[in-house]
Design a protein around this motif. Structure first.
Motif, short mmCIF file in Angstrom:
data_model
loop_
_atom_site.label_atom_id
_atom_site.label_comp_id
_atom_site.label_asym_id
_atom_site.label_seq_id
_atom_site.Cartn_x
_atom_site.Cartn_y
_atom_site.Cartn_z
N THR A 1 -55.23 -8.89 4.51
CA THR A 1 -54.98 -10.29 4.17
C THR A 1 -54.23 -10.40 2.84
N CYS A 2 -54.68 -9.65 1.83
CA CYS A 2 -53.98 -9.67 0.54
C CYS A 2 -52.55 -9.18 0.68
N GLY A 3 -52.35 -8.11 1.43
CA GLY A 3 -51.00 -7.58 1.62
C GLY A 3 -50.10 -8.53 2.35
N LEU A 4 -50.61 -9.18 3.39
CA LEU A 4 -49.80 -10.13 4.15
C LEU A 4 -49.47 -11.37 3.32
N LEU A 5 -50.44 -11.86 2.56
CA LEU A 5 -50.17 -13.01 1.70
C LEU A 5 -49.10 -12.68 0.67
N ASP A 6 -49.18 -11.49 0.10
CA ASP A 6 -48.20 -11.09 -0.90
C ASP A 6 -46.83 -10.86 -0.27
N THR A 7 -46.82 -10.27 0.92
CA THR A 7 -45.55 -9.98 1.60
C THR A 7 -44.80 -11.25 1.97
N TYR A 8 -45.50 -12.25 2.45
CA TYR A 8 -44.86 -13.47 2.92
C TYR A 8 -44.78 -14.58 1.87
N GLY A 9 -45.07 -14.23 0.62
CA GLY A 9 -44.87 -15.17 -0.47
C GLY A 9 -45.97 -16.18 -0.69
N HIS A 10 -47.08 -16.05 -0.04
CA HIS A 10 -48.21 -16.96 -0.25
C HIS A 10 -49.16 -16.33 -1.26
N PHE A 11 -48.65 -16.11 -2.45
CA PHE A 11 -49.38 -15.39 -3.48
C PHE A 11 -50.46 -16.30 -4.07
N ALA B 1 -58.67 -2.13 -11.29
CA ALA B 1 -59.88 -1.36 -10.99
C ALA B 1 -60.31 -1.55 -9.54
N VAL B 2 -60.27 -2.78 -9.07
CA VAL B 2 -60.64 -3.07 -7.68
C VAL B 2 -59.62 -2.47 -6.73
N PHE B 3 -58.35 -2.48 -7.11
CA PHE B 3 -57.31 -1.89 -6.28
C PHE B 3 -57.59 -0.40 -6.04
N TYR B 4 -57.94 0.33 -7.09
CA TYR B 4 -58.24 1.76 -6.93
C TYR B 4 -59.52 1.98 -6.14
N LEU B 5 -60.48 1.08 -6.26
CA LEU B 5 -61.69 1.16 -5.45
C LEU B 5 -61.37 0.94 -3.97
N LEU B 6 -60.50 -0.02 -3.68
CA LEU B 6 -60.09 -0.27 -2.30
C LEU B 6 -59.27 0.89 -1.75
N LEU C 1 -54.32 0.88 4.12
CA LEU C 1 -53.35 1.45 3.18
C LEU C 1 -51.95 0.89 3.38
N PHE C 2 -51.45 0.94 4.61
CA PHE C 2 -50.04 0.62 4.85
C PHE C 2 -49.74 -0.87 4.95
N PHE C 3 -50.65 -1.65 5.49
CA PHE C 3 -50.39 -3.08 5.64
C PHE C 3 -51.05 -3.92 4.55
N GLY C 4 -52.02 -3.34 3.86
CA GLY C 4 -52.73 -4.09 2.84
C GLY C 4 -52.39 -3.71 1.42
N LEU C 5 -52.48 -2.43 1.11
CA LEU C 5 -52.33 -2.00 -0.28
C LEU C 5 -50.90 -1.66 -0.66
N MET C 6 -50.12 -1.11 0.25
CA MET C 6 -48.74 -0.77 -0.07
C MET C 6 -47.88 -1.99 -0.40
#
Length: 92
Positions: free
Chosen positions: A21-31, A40-45, A83-88
């Motif tokens: 969800t975070c990756g898709l929101l960021d990708t499509y501009g709904h930041f 820190a949370v990013f590395y935990l995820l 990894l590929f659709f969310g964090l990248m």
């Protein structure tokens, strides 16, 4: 299925859904800055994408599940999607 295996599966499904969800929101501009994780949370995820499938595989040994291979493959698929659709997309 044992309760521990079920809890691990639901936690991983929730974490993977959050990452995608975070990756898709960021990708499509709904930041939404409150939704995107901090460093820190990013590395935990990122670590959970690798550790949760391994934890599931170790929990499945000797658990008596009917289809342990399917569960492990599902966890690996969720980790790859995480990894590929969310964090990248968050990195780029």
């Amino acid at each position: 299925m044992k309760k521990r295996v079920r809890i691990i599966f639901y936690v991983h499904a929730f974490v993977a859904a959050y990452c995608v969800t975070c990756g898709l929101l960021d990708t499509y501009g709904h930041f939404h800055s409150w939704l995107i994780p901090g460093v820190a949370v990013f590395y935990l995820l990122l670590a959970s994408a690798v550790l949760l499938p391994m934890l599931a595989a170790f929990s499945l040994t000797g658990s008596g599940c009917k289809h342990p291979v399917v569960l492990v493959v599902t966890h690996i698929t969720m980790g790859a999607g995480q990894l590929f659709f969310g964090l990248m997309p968050l990195i780029s």
